[in-house]
Each structure stands twice: as structure tokens, then as C-alpha cells.
Design a protein around this motif. Structure first.
Motif, mmCIF file in Angstrom:
data_model
loop_
_atom_site.group_PDB
_atom_site.id
_atom_site.type_symbol
_atom_site.label_atom_id
_atom_site.label_comp_id
_atom_site.label_asym_id
_atom_site.label_seq_id
_atom_site.Cartn_x
_atom_site.Cartn_y
_atom_site.Cartn_z
ATOM 1 N N VAL A 87 -8.678 -4.802 7.730
ATOM 2 C CA VAL A 87 -7.664 -5.440 6.902
ATOM 3 C C VAL A 87 -8.034 -6.910 6.806
ATOM 4 O O VAL A 87 -8.323 -7.547 7.817
ATOM 5 N N PHE A 106 -5.463 -7.825 1.850
ATOM 6 C CA PHE A 106 -4.146 -8.377 2.173
ATOM 7 C C PHE A 106 -3.946 -9.681 1.408
ATOM 8 O O PHE A 106 -4.722 -10.616 1.549
ATOM 9 N N LEU A 129 1.977 -3.119 4.372
ATOM 10 C CA LEU A 129 0.804 -2.716 5.130
ATOM 11 C C LEU A 129 1.165 -1.644 6.153
ATOM 12 O O LEU A 129 0.442 -0.650 6.309
#
Length: 136
Positions: A87, A106, A129
Motif C-alpha cells: 500500500v 493510497f 482501505l
């Protein structure tokens, strides 16, 4: 972010911080999130004996292009990880997939257009998320 990391820990997921930032900052964040120091990979600042800034430790894998991918590959080997989800918000995070099996872009802090356009998963908040990671 604390809730996300806490949920991952509850599920038995190993969490690592792989950052191009400086360890003295990243390690503080990891401590707040209960991520062990040995799970932190970041750059080291070097100082001369008189305290003046001397640069950064170029031997750290995160100090060079493709370094995050090398860290992920080493983590898989060291810990026997079969599936790694990276991520991140930058191109160097995206470069780590592969060897990571998936990458989630992200945009909660900053939206980098290249990442947003090139990744198959993109989220803008930690709650979003968490929902995506529940699917994996």
C-alpha cells in the motif's frame, strides 16, 4: 491508521513499513502503531562526529530505485510470506509489485496522478482501505 494496523494484527497479518523516508521518523510512527522495529525498512541519516549532517546511508535498499521491491522480495524469503499487499502513495511503492502480489494506491494524504491512473486498486481513506483489505 491505528485501527487498520490493529485489525491486521488481530487477523495475524504481519505489517511492515517500507519507506524512502528516514528511519528516525518512520520508527516513531511504527512504535505508535505497535509495529516491531525489525519490521521497519527506511533510510538512515548519517552525521559527522561533530553532529553535522553527512548525508544518508546509501547501503540501505530503500535508498535506491527499485529498493522497495528488493525489500519485499527479501521479506517474502525471510518470513515465508506467500502473499504481500503493498500500500502506498508513490511510484516507488507501485514498483514493488511484483514481487508483491498486489498494490493498493493510497490518496488519503496526496493524490499522485500517475499512481491513481496506473494502479488497479485506489483508495482515499483508511476506512476505504480496511474495506478493500477485508476482501483479500
Amino acid at each position: 491508521m491505528q485501527e487498520l494496523v490493529s485489525r491486521l494484527h488481530q487477523r495475524g497479518v504481519k505489517v511492515f513499513l517500507v519507506s524512502g523516508g528516514f528511519g528516525c521518523i518512520v520508527e516513531h510512527v511504527a512504535n505508535q502503531l505497535h509495529i516491531p522495529a525489525q519490521h521497519v525498512y527506511a533510510n538512515r541519516i548519517k552525521f559527522y562526529f561533530n553532529g553535522e549532517y553527512a548525508g544518508f546511508d546509501e547501503s540501505q535498499p530503500t535508498a535506491e530505485s527499485g529498493g522497495k521491491g528488493r525489500v519485499v522480495a527479501q521479506l517474502k524469503k525471510t518470513y515465508g510470506l506467500e502473499r504481500v499487499v503493498m500500500v502506498g502513495d508513490g511510484a516507488t511503492d507501485m514498483e514493488a509489485c511484483p514481487p508483491a502480489e498486489a498494490f493498493i494506491g493510497f490518496g488519503g494524504n496526496v493524490v499522485r496522478q500517475q499512481v491513481k491512473e496506473q494502479c488497479s486498486w485506489y483508495v482515499r481513506s483508511f476506512s476505504e482501505l480496511m474495506k478493500e483489505l477485508e476482501k483479500i
